[in-house]
Structure formats: structure tokens, C-alpha cells
Design an enzyme around this catalytic site. Structure first.
Site, mmCIF file in Angstrom:
data_model
loop_
_atom_site.group_PDB
_atom_site.id
_atom_site.type_symbol
_atom_site.label_atom_id
_atom_site.label_comp_id
_atom_site.label_asym_id
_atom_site.label_seq_id
_atom_site.Cartn_x
_atom_site.Cartn_y
_atom_site.Cartn_z
ATOM 1 N N SER A 10 1.690 3.295 -0.918
ATOM 2 C CA SER A 10 1.299 4.692 -0.694
ATOM 3 C C SER A 10 2.546 5.557 -0.745
ATOM 4 O O SER A 10 3.638 5.120 -0.347
ATOM 5 C CB SER A 10 0.644 4.846 0.680
ATOM 6 O OG SER A 10 0.492 6.223 0.987
ATOM 7 N N TYR A 53 0.913 3.624 9.576
ATOM 8 C CA TYR A 53 0.440 3.376 8.209
ATOM 9 C C TYR A 53 1.599 3.493 7.214
ATOM 10 O O TYR A 53 1.774 2.638 6.332
ATOM 11 C CB TYR A 53 -0.656 4.386 7.881
ATOM 12 C CG TYR A 53 -1.107 4.410 6.443
ATOM 13 C CD1 TYR A 53 -2.042 3.507 5.964
ATOM 14 C CD2 TYR A 53 -0.598 5.357 5.549
ATOM 15 C CE1 TYR A 53 -2.469 3.541 4.636
ATOM 16 C CE2 TYR A 53 -1.013 5.404 4.231
ATOM 17 C CZ TYR A 53 -1.952 4.492 3.779
ATOM 18 O OH TYR A 53 -2.361 4.525 2.464
#
Ligand code: NAP
Length: 248
Positions: A143, A157
């Protein structure tokens, strides 16, 4: 020869789009899901309509026995596994680190890091030429958060995706001599259900508008890059981490 891929988190979002595109290219696809059998069955139908073969494969990537069983199921159905799209991933509701409890942190790292490592390990065991495998390809789904840090939203995350980047760099060097290419894509703000699961269904649309390309990306746009990395067109690409983030 038909090629076979296991896509973790293949039931929805980026995983489903990747499955569909690979179906168009005649691949056989193991469509892993955690809970949502109905969504996995829809993905399977889309792959089959596109011209490929597909199988729903239940399993939690954070559980070792599930991961082994997933690879076994795909091998039983289609003969072998040529590729892994290491895509399953989760977020949790936005908050600063100071408010995160242990259960949340544990689950994020269990699924996003341990799960990805277990799946990559299983692929390495089965694909490496020095272990009797035929070689293969791994695409990890990281990501843009790995380089942005996601302050006040989800630094947990973001850190878990930093681990995916590092896994990609190390494993590409480890497995290159063993016939396996390893790359990653780093999506930015992509229009999928993951944002709703983090409590912000409008997040991709709202923040996407602030990117240089002025919009969120689609799951298909990420899938196109994953499919390219899987293909022979990328035969000299390994250890690469490709941003698919509209300039963000
Ligand atoms: P999504 O639409 O929320 O889909 C998540 C998928 O992962 C579903 O198929 C889900 O299965 C599966 N999954 C969740 N936990 C799992 C587990 N423990 N074991 C196996 N499967 C599990 O997410 P997405 O947006 O497509 O995201 C896919 C990947 O892209 C993730 O790694 C995410 O971090 C990354 N990413 C997404 C964005 C974005 O903006 N969308 C940006 C950067 C990176 P069920 O259907 O059974 O729940």
C-alpha cells in the site's frame, strides 16, 4: 499451457478484479476468501464467464493450517500452483496509535504480515526449482501507506505494509536463483469496500480527488498492473515495488 494462481482475498475488490482479468487470459484461479462465500462464488462465476476456471477456497491467511490447505486445494483442482497474488489485507477504524488496543494491533499484524509471510513461504516451498518446483511468480499487495505512514488513521496498517515491501525485496533476492520472481504493487486510494470496513466509505472518493490524477483508482487499474507483473512481459522484473496510486 494453462497457468494456475492462488489469489488470497480473491472474493472482493482488487482480488476479484485480478481474478477476472486472469480468467480472460485463460488462467485457472483459486479464489481465497475468509468469510464471504457468496462473494467468492460471484468471483468464480465472473472468471468462468471470462473464459477461465476457478475454485472458491476458504481460509484465514493468518492460520498456518488454512494456508497449507488452500495451496493443497488449488493443487488438487488444477494440478499445481504457478503464481501467488498475496492480496488479502484488512484495516480497522481510523484512530491515533494511542487509542489502539492489543486485539486490534494483533489482528492487523496477524492478517497483513504473518498471513502474507505464511502464504509467501508456502509458495516458495512449492515453486522453488531447488525443491522440485517449476518456478513461478509472486505478487505482493502492499500500500502507498507503507511510505506515507497513515498518521491519525492507521499507523498499524501502514507498518504492516512496510513489512510487505521489505518481504518483497528480500524474497526477490532469495528466490530469483530458484526460478521465482517476486514483486509488489503499492495501490493508493482505490474504490473498494475496504474503506467502509475502516469506518469511512467515502474515503477513496474524497481523498482521491486530492491526488495528482484527481480521482480514486479502480480495482481494475491495480489488477492490470498485477496481471502484467504475473505475465512473461515482466520476465526480467523482480524485486520491484510499483506504485499504482495516481501520483499520491
Ligand atoms: P476488500 O475489498 O476489503 O477485500 C478484502 C479481501 O480480503 C476480501 O476478499 C476478504 O475476504 C479477504 N480477507 C480479509 N481478511 C482475510 C483473511 N484473514 N484471510 C483471507 N482473506 C481475507 O479490500 P481491497 O481494497 O480489495 O484490498 C486488497 C488489498 O489491497 C489489501 O491487502 C489492501 O491492504 C490493499 N490495498 C487496498 C487499497 C484500497 O484503497 N482499496 C489501497 C492500498 C492497498 P471476504 O470476502 O471473505 O471478507
Amino acid at each position: 499451457m494453462t497457468q494456475t494462481v492462488l489469489i488470497t482475498g480473491g472474493s472482493r475488490g482488487i482480488g476479484r478484479a485480478t481474478a477476472r482479468l486472469l480468467g480472460e487470459r485463460g488462467w485457472s484461479v483459486g479464489v481465497n476468501y475468509a468469510q464471504n462465500l457468496r462473494a467468492a462464488e460471484q468471483t468464480v462465476a465472473e472468471v468462468e464467464r471470462a473464459g477461465g476456471r476457478a475454485l472458491p477456497v476458504a481460509g484465514d491467511v493468518a492460520k498456518e493450517a488454512d494456508v497449507v490447505a488452500m495451496f493443497d486445494a488449488v493443487t488438487r483442482a488444477f494440478g499445481r500452483v504457478d503464481a501467488l497474488v498475496n492480496n488479502a489485507g484488512i484495516v480497522a477504524p481510523s484512530m491515533p496509535l494511542a487509542d489502539m488496543d492489543l486485539a486490534r494491533l494483533t489482528r492487523i499484524f496477524d492478517v497483513n504480515v504473518l498471513g502474507a509471510y505464511l502464504c509467501a513461504r508456502e509458495a516458495a516451498r512449492r515453486m522453488s526449482t531447488d525443491r522440485g518446483g517449476a518456478g513461478g511468480v509472486i505478487v505482493n499487495v502492499s500500500s502507498a501507506a507503507a511510505r506515507l505512514g497513515s498518521p491519525n488513521e492507521y499507523v498499524d496498517y501502514a507498518g504492516s505494509k512496510g513489512a510487505i515491501d521489505t518481504l518483497t525485496l528480500g524474497l526477490a533476492k532469495e528466490l530469483g536463483p530458484r526460478g521465482v520472481r517476486v514483486n509488489a504493487v503499492r495501490p493508493g486510494l482505490i474504490d473498494t469496500e475496504i474503506h467502509a470496513s475502516g469506518g469511512k466509505p467515502e474515503r477513496a472518493a474524497q481523498l482521491g480527488a486530492t491526488t495528482p490524477l484527481g480521482r480514486p483508482g479502480s480495482a481494475d487499474e491495480v489488477a492490470q498492473t498485477i496481471v502484467w507483473l504475473l505475465s512473461d512481459a515482466a520476465s526480467y522484473v523482480t524485486g520491484a515495488i510499483l506504485d499504482v496510486a495516481g501520483g499520491r
